[in-house]
Scaffold this motif. Structure first.
Motif, PDB file in Angstrom:
ATOM      1  N   VAL A 190     -56.862 -35.199  12.225  1.00 17.97           N
ATOM      2  CA  VAL A 190     -57.438 -36.348  12.915  1.00 17.97           C
ATOM      3  C   VAL A 190     -57.966 -37.313  11.859  1.00 17.97           C
ATOM      4  O   VAL A 190     -58.585 -36.876  10.882  1.00 17.97           O
ATOM      5  N   GLN A 191     -57.753 -38.600  12.058  1.00 24.90           N
ATOM      6  CA  GLN A 191     -58.285 -39.588  11.129  1.00 24.90           C
ATOM      7  C   GLN A 191     -59.807 -39.624  11.212  1.00 24.90           C
ATOM      8  O   GLN A 191     -60.397 -39.346  12.256  1.00 24.90           O
ATOM      9  N   GLN A 192     -60.429 -39.969  10.086  1.00 19.86           N
ATOM     10  CA  GLN A 192     -61.849 -40.276  10.107  1.00 19.86           C
ATOM     11  C   GLN A 192     -61.987 -41.692  10.662  1.00 19.86           C
ATOM     12  O   GLN A 192     -61.098 -42.489  10.518  1.00 19.86           O
ATOM     13  N   PRO A 193     -63.037 -42.037  11.351  1.00 24.65           N
ATOM     14  CA  PRO A 193     -64.235 -41.268  11.640  1.00 24.65           C
ATOM     15  C   PRO A 193     -64.142 -40.406  12.895  1.00 24.65           C
ATOM     16  O   PRO A 193     -65.119 -39.806  13.315  1.00 24.65           O
ATOM     17  N   TRP A 194     -62.954 -40.351  13.501  1.00 25.46           N
ATOM     18  CA  TRP A 194     -62.790 -39.577  14.732  1.00 25.46           C
ATOM     19  C   TRP A 194     -63.002 -38.082  14.491  1.00 25.46           C
ATOM     20  O   TRP A 194     -63.591 -37.392  15.334  1.00 25.46           O
ATOM     21  N   ALA A 195     -62.530 -37.575  13.359  1.00 24.33           N
ATOM     22  CA  ALA A 195     -62.741 -36.156  13.042  1.00 24.33           C
ATOM     23  C   ALA A 195     -64.232 -35.852  12.933  1.00 24.33           C
ATOM     24  O   ALA A 195     -64.706 -34.829  13.431  1.00 24.33           O
ATOM     25  N   PHE A 196     -64.971 -36.749  12.282  1.00 25.05           N
ATOM     26  CA  PHE A 196     -66.422 -36.599  12.177  1.00 25.05           C
ATOM     27  C   PHE A 196     -67.044 -36.548  13.572  1.00 25.05           C
ATOM     28  O   PHE A 196     -67.925 -35.722  13.846  1.00 25.05           O
ATOM     29  N   ALA A 197     -66.585 -37.435  14.459  1.00 29.00           N
ATOM     30  CA  ALA A 197     -67.141 -37.488  15.814  1.00 29.00           C
ATOM     31  C   ALA A 197     -66.892 -36.186  16.566  1.00 29.00           C
ATOM     32  O   ALA A 197     -67.711 -35.774  17.384  1.00 29.00           O
ATOM     33  N   ILE A 198     -65.780 -35.518  16.289  1.00 27.94           N
ATOM     34  CA  ILE A 198     -65.541 -34.201  16.894  1.00 27.94           C
ATOM     35  C   ILE A 198     -66.523 -33.192  16.302  1.00 27.94           C
ATOM     36  O   ILE A 198     -67.185 -32.452  17.024  1.00 27.94           O
ATOM     37  N   ALA A 199     -66.633 -33.177  14.979  1.00 36.44           N
ATOM     38  CA  ALA A 199     -67.457 -32.172  14.292  1.00 36.44           C
ATOM     39  C   ALA A 199     -68.950 -32.354  14.542  1.00 36.44           C
ATOM     40  O   ALA A 199     -69.674 -31.375  14.693  1.00 36.44           O
ATOM     41  N   ARG A 200     -69.429 -33.585  14.576  1.00 32.72           N
ATOM     42  CA  ARG A 200     -70.871 -33.837  14.646  1.00 32.72           C
ATOM     43  C   ARG A 200     -71.349 -34.529  15.922  1.00 32.72           C
ATOM     44  O   ARG A 200     -72.495 -34.362  16.305  1.00 32.72           O
ATOM     45  N   GLY A 201     -70.473 -35.321  16.523  1.00 38.21           N
ATOM     46  CA  GLY A 201     -70.973 -36.242  17.533  1.00 38.21           C
ATOM     47  C   GLY A 201     -70.581 -36.034  18.962  1.00 38.21           C
ATOM     48  O   GLY A 201     -70.737 -36.912  19.791  1.00 38.21           O
TER      49      GLY A 201
END
Length: 143
Positions: free
Chosen positions: A3-14
């Motif tokens: 998954v592209q960032q920042p979408w991957a971050f949103a899965i992991a943290r948000g």
């Protein structure tokens, strides 16, 4: 799944619980969430991404690494057929919505090569992820 960032971050943290994909899958079960080498720069200013706590200095904002584990629970394909669905604010029109549950961020990213389609991780990568979670649990640092 890459998954592209920042979408991957949103899965992991948000709390992003839907992955928007161009294809459906019959697979159900655990997935490694891999932050691809590409960044969606326009998305960084998205209200959804901001609400997810996007911080490019966070280790989980890295690229080219596994940053979380999630379970693929089900797939909704209604939006592909222009039918309505109730998949929430993260769901994009015209995409298959892969519903992710039980998201667990890794204590630290693990550098890995991903792919644009669903891919089978190497056994060594899976062992490294499992060892990292076991060590964190033993230390009382479960995320």
């Amino acid at each position: 799944m890459s998954v592209q960032q920042p979408w991957a971050f949103a899965i992991a943290r948000g709390g992003k619980s839907v992955g928007n994909q161009s294809t459906p899958t019959a697979y159900r079960g655990p997935l490694l969430i891999h932050a691809s080498m590409r960044v969606d720069l326009k998305a960084c200013d998205s209200p959804l991404i901001r609400s997810a706590g996007w911080d490019p200095r966070d280790p989980l904002a890295t690229i080219g690494a596994v940053i979380a584990v999630a379970d693929l629970d089900h797939v909704c394909s209604a939006a592909v057929r222009d039918a309505s669905c109730d998949c929430g604010p993260w769901a994009a029109r015209g995409s298959h919505h892969w519903h992710l549950t039980g998201v667990r961020a890794l204590p630290r990213p693990i550098v890995a090569i991903g792919r644009t389609d669903l891919w089978q991780p190497a056994p060594g990568l899976v062992n490294e992820v499992n060892t990292m979670f076991a060590t964190a649990a033993a230390l009382g640092n479960v995320t």
